[in-house]
Design an enzyme around this catalytic site. Structure first.
Site, PDB file in Angstrom:
ATOM      1  N   SER A 272       0.823  -1.219   0.000  1.00 22.30           N
ATOM      2  CA  SER A 272       0.000   0.000   0.000  1.00 22.30           C
ATOM      3  C   SER A 272       0.856   1.267   0.000  1.00 22.30           C
ATOM      4  CB  SER A 272      -0.972   0.005   1.182  1.00 22.30           C
ATOM      5  OG  SER A 272      -0.307  -0.242   2.390  1.00 22.30           O
ATOM      6  N   HIS A 302      -1.911  -8.892   2.120  1.00 23.63           N
ATOM      7  CA  HIS A 302      -1.590  -7.603   2.765  1.00 23.63           C
ATOM      8  C   HIS A 302      -2.716  -7.302   3.770  1.00 23.63           C
ATOM      9  CE1 HIS A 302       0.280  -3.804   3.336  1.00 23.63           C
ATOM     10  NE2 HIS A 302      -0.183  -3.124   2.309  1.00 23.63           N
ATOM     11  N   HIS A 348       6.001 -12.749   7.373  1.00 24.33           N
ATOM     12  CA  HIS A 348       6.193 -11.366   6.931  1.00 24.33           C
ATOM     13  C   HIS A 348       7.334 -11.318   5.927  1.00 24.33           C
ATOM     14  CE1 HIS A 348       6.753  -7.011   7.043  1.00 24.33           C
ATOM     15  NE2 HIS A 348       5.486  -6.989   7.444  1.00 24.33           N
ATOM     16  N   ARG A 357       3.693  -4.668  16.666  1.00 22.12           N
ATOM     17  CA  ARG A 357       2.303  -4.208  16.574  1.00 22.12           C
ATOM     18  C   ARG A 357       1.370  -5.300  17.109  1.00 22.12           C
ATOM     19  NH1 ARG A 357       2.097  -2.989  10.291  1.00 22.12           N
ATOM     20  NH2 ARG A 357       2.939  -5.099  10.393  1.00 22.12           N
ATOM     21  N   ASP A 403      -1.817  -8.454  11.845  1.00 25.69           N
ATOM     22  CA  ASP A 403      -3.187  -8.880  11.567  1.00 25.69           C
ATOM     23  C   ASP A 403      -3.647 -10.041  12.446  1.00 25.69           C
ATOM     24  OD1 ASP A 403      -3.477  -6.987   9.497  1.00 25.69           O
ATOM     25  OD2 ASP A 403      -2.333  -8.272   8.164  1.00 25.69           O
TER      26      ASP A 403
HETATM   27  C1  COA Z   1       3.191 -12.008   4.559  1.00 24.71           C
HETATM   28  C2  COA Z   1       3.594 -12.965   3.469  1.00 24.71           C
HETATM   29  C3  COA Z   1       2.780 -12.631   2.201  1.00 24.71           C
HETATM   30  C4  COA Z   1       5.074 -12.754   3.161  1.00 24.71           C
HETATM   31  O1  COA Z   1       5.372 -13.496   1.997  1.00 24.71           O
HETATM   32  P1  COA Z   1       6.865 -13.865   1.619  1.00 24.71           P
HETATM   33  O2  COA Z   1       7.770 -12.726   1.818  1.00 24.71           O
HETATM   34  O3  COA Z   1       6.809 -14.446   0.245  1.00 24.71           O
HETATM   35  O4  COA Z   1       7.200 -14.957   2.719  1.00 24.71           O
HETATM   36  P2  COA Z   1       8.286 -16.106   2.680  1.00 24.71           P
HETATM   37  O5  COA Z   1       9.492 -15.727   1.886  1.00 24.71           O
HETATM   38  O6  COA Z   1       8.489 -16.529   4.090  1.00 24.71           O
HETATM   39  O7  COA Z   1       7.515 -17.251   1.851  1.00 24.71           O
HETATM   40  C5  COA Z   1       8.145 -18.488   1.568  1.00 24.71           C
HETATM   41  C6  COA Z   1       7.084 -19.570   1.458  1.00 24.71           C
HETATM   42  O8  COA Z   1       6.464 -19.731   2.755  1.00 24.71           O
HETATM   43  C7  COA Z   1       5.077 -19.595   2.629  1.00 24.71           C
HETATM   44  N1  COA Z   1       4.524 -18.913   3.792  1.00 24.71           N
HETATM   45  C8  COA Z   1       4.880 -17.709   4.303  1.00 24.71           C
HETATM   46  N2  COA Z   1       4.059 -17.384   5.313  1.00 24.71           N
HETATM   47  C9  COA Z   1       3.177 -18.395   5.426  1.00 24.71           C
HETATM   48  C10 COA Z   1       2.063 -18.622   6.268  1.00 24.71           C
HETATM   49  N3  COA Z   1       1.670 -17.715   7.163  1.00 24.71           N
HETATM   50  N4  COA Z   1       1.371 -19.763   6.115  1.00 24.71           N
HETATM   51  C11 COA Z   1       1.736 -20.672   5.181  1.00 24.71           C
HETATM   52  N5  COA Z   1       2.763 -20.504   4.347  1.00 24.71           N
HETATM   53  C12 COA Z   1       3.474 -19.375   4.471  1.00 24.71           C
HETATM   54  C13 COA Z   1       4.890 -18.704   1.407  1.00 24.71           C
HETATM   55  O9  COA Z   1       3.559 -18.830   0.882  1.00 24.71           O
HETATM   56  C14 COA Z   1       5.956 -19.219   0.488  1.00 24.71           C
HETATM   57  O10 COA Z   1       5.486 -20.408  -0.091  1.00 24.71           O
HETATM   58  P3  COA Z   1       5.853 -20.792  -1.624  1.00 24.71           P
HETATM   59  O11 COA Z   1       7.341 -20.935  -1.645  1.00 24.71           O
HETATM   60  O12 COA Z   1       5.100 -22.050  -1.861  1.00 24.71           O
HETATM   61  O13 COA Z   1       5.385 -19.644  -2.462  1.00 24.71           O
HETATM   62  C15 COA Z   1       3.367 -14.439   3.902  1.00 24.71           C
HETATM   63  O14 COA Z   1       4.071 -14.690   5.102  1.00 24.71           O
HETATM   64  C16 COA Z   1       1.904 -14.762   4.075  1.00 24.71           C
HETATM   65  O15 COA Z   1       1.239 -15.126   3.072  1.00 24.71           O
HETATM   66  N6  COA Z   1       1.357 -14.659   5.328  1.00 24.71           N
HETATM   67  C17 COA Z   1      -0.062 -14.870   5.566  1.00 24.71           C
HETATM   68  C18 COA Z   1      -0.861 -13.642   5.144  1.00 24.71           C
HETATM   69  C19 COA Z   1      -0.637 -12.469   6.082  1.00 24.71           C
HETATM   70  O16 COA Z   1      -0.704 -12.620   7.286  1.00 24.71           O
HETATM   71  N7  COA Z   1      -0.431 -11.294   5.496  1.00 24.71           N
HETATM   72  C20 COA Z   1      -0.261 -10.057   6.277  1.00 24.71           C
HETATM   73  C21 COA Z   1       1.147  -9.599   6.255  1.00 24.71           C
HETATM   74  S1  COA Z   1       1.411  -8.212   7.307  1.00 24.71           S
END
Ligand code: COA
Length: 466
Positions: A272, A302, A348, A357, A403
């Site tokens: 964002s 997000h 994250h 937070r 979140d």
């Molecule tokens: C926040 C988020 C998008 C960050 O993504 P990222 O930087 O790509 O995270 P990573 O590098 O740790 O991801 C590596 C792998 O772990 C997975 N992973 C990361 N967080 C995960 C979670 N909470 N649950 C399951 N799998 C997760 C990713 O989907 C990714 O899988 P892939 O290789 O099959 O694509 C991710 O942690 C997520 O999807 N979290 C849940 C949604 C969420 O809470 N979002 C709010 C963020 S403030």
């Protein structure tokens, strides 16, 4: 500019901050407004940027890996934003201050103990802690600007209640561009050195109008009757909570103050914040830029994660019952992962520890929520999910983010409509995006235009290199 000259600019800036603080301390002196203070800071900041660019502009700043081009630009140094900086281990600092430090330092409402977001905005924009009077003046200023045009009210009233609240929010914010000071000034041929003035006014209007937009969406979608008027004697968060229909409970008003403060900014690279900056770089006005930012916030990876967390927790509670065993919770978490879904509220892109937070909200819950069953479940999930994510071996960060906690708090106070939660995140995120837009136009930030490559080109470039 030499290193010596740069240090002298920094000294001047600190001295001017100091003399300003001294002036604030005197109760008889006229209180500077936020706009006057920004005007004073602009030449100092311009000199700082000039000095850093003159001394370091032609130096390389970290290697770029091909994986970063394919991997969503993780960790790529690409942006400048002074308002907040995110450390992977420690979490967010707003202008150098941690969340507990701003909870301590920023002005509060009478009888309140959480910071007023008005103060956080002042801090994000100037790097300085405002006085109580300055914060009160911002509350009044925003209350005076809070009305939204009649056609925007009609636009919202015509949205079907099945249209997601975030889509309605983005529609209404985009439509505010009808009255943009900046768009009008640009059409009239404003000098680029003066862009920041009308952008500042638009940003103040934007923040001020969000409670009326959010309140109208909430009442329309969930059938909660007519919106009350803004009370110009009350602060921003009280008015927002009142427009939603909950202000008779002082605890949720305090929660809203904390909520708006901590969701406001998370350095410049998140979807964002970066979208707002990117769209603003085309000189789209702040309403268009923030409308675009909201569309990014509406994604489940997000801001929509705060809606997803509560949906997931309630589904879990339905499947395994209240007061379920750790084993049953663990099984449920594994079934989520095995179903190819993410555990919402965990992980994250930058953080590698529990999000401060999350901790701030947990502390609020410990003070106010007692043994609420969903709060208990949040704590139980916290003791189980990181272990499971580590065992699953994919997520780089197994810890909870912001979140993971917010929905349970709002739900406790009766704001139980999950689909609305990201709208509140959006109200807060406007503070960070607006602060950035003001400084981008004040410092003459250029159009953003990174270079993209084809996979074929990458293969060719590295063909003969090891
Ligand atoms: C926040 C988020 C998008 C960050 O993504 P990222 O930087 O790509 O995270 P990573 O590098 O740790 O991801 C590596 C792998 O772990 C997975 N992973 C990361 N967080 C995960 C979670 N909470 N649950 C399951 N799998 C997760 C990713 O989907 C990714 O899988 P892939 O290789 O099959 O694509 C991710 O942690 C997520 O999807 N979290 C849940 C949604 C969420 O809470 N979002 C709010 C963020 S403030």
């Amino acid at each position: 500019m030499s290193a010596l000259a740069f240090r002298s600019v920094l000294r001047q800036s600190r001295a001017s901050t100091f003399s300003r603080s001294a002036r604030f301390a005197s109760s008889s002196a006229k209180q500077t407004t936020l706009k006057e203070r920004v005007a004073e800071l602009i030449p100092v900041e311009l000199e700082k940027v000039k000095a850093v660019r003159a001394e370091h502009g032609s130096k390389a700043f970290g290697p770029v890996l091909v994986d970063q081009l394919y991997g969503g630009m993780r960790g790529l140094p690409a942006l400048i934003w002074d308002g907040s900086v995110l450390d992977a281990e420690e979490g967010i600092r707003f202008r150098g201050k941690t969340i507990p430090e701003i909870q301590d330092a920023l002005p509060k409402a009478p009888g309140g103990s959480e910071p007023l977001p008005e103060g956080l905005f002042w801090l994000l924009v100037t790097g300085e802690i405002p006085t109580q009077e300055q914060v009160d003046a911002l509350s009044k200023d925003w209350a005076a600007r809070a009305a939204i045009p009649e056609f925007v009210e009609e636009l919202l009233d015509r949205c079907p209640p099945t249209l997601h609240p975030m889509s309605q929010f983005s529609l209404a914010v985009t439509a505010l561009n009808h009255d943009s000071n900046f768009a009008k000034a640009y059409q009239q041929g404003i000098n680029k050195k003066e862009y920041w003035g009308p952008v500042f006014e638009d940003c103040m209007d934007l923040i001020a109008k969000l409670p009326n937009i959010a309140g109208r969406i909430y009442r329309n979608v969930y059938g909660r009757g007519k919106l009350p008027a803004i009370d110009p004697t009350k602060d921003y968060s009280w008015n927002l909570t009142n427009l939603l229909g909950f202000a008779e409970n002082p605890a949720i008003v305090e929660l809203m103050r904390l909520y708006i403060t901590i969701h406001s900014d998370h350095e410049g690279g998140n979807v964002s914040a970066h979208t707002g900056k990117l769209v603003g770089s085309a000189l789209s006005d702040p309403f268009l830029a923030f409308g675009a930012a909201l569309n990014g916030l509406a994604g489940p990876l997000h801001g929509l994660a705060n809606q997803e967390v509560l949906t997931w927790l309630l589904k879990m509670q339905k499947a395994i019952g209240e007061n379920a065993s750790d084993e049953a919770v663990r099984e449920y978490v594994w079934s989520t992962l095995k179903g190819g879904q993410v555990v919402p509220g965990y992980g994250h892109a930058v953080l590698r520890k529990t999000d401060p937070r999350y901790t701030a909200q947990r502390e609020f819950a410990l003070k106010h929520l007692g043994d609420d069953p969903l709060f208990k479940l949040v704590g139980q999930v916290y003791s189980i999910v990181p272990d499971v994510l580590l065992q699953a071996g994919k997520a780089k960060n197994p810890w909870p983010n912001v979140d993971a906690h917010s929905g349970v708090l709002l739900n406790y106070y009766g704001l139980s409509e999950m689909q609305f939660y990201t709208v509140l995140f959006g109200v807060s995120r406007a503070f960070g995006v607006a602060a950035q837009l003001i400084w981008d136009r004040a410092l003459g930030a250029p159009l953003e235009r990174p270079k993209s490559y084809s996979t074929e080109a990458i293969a060719k470039i590295f063909k003969n290199k090891q």
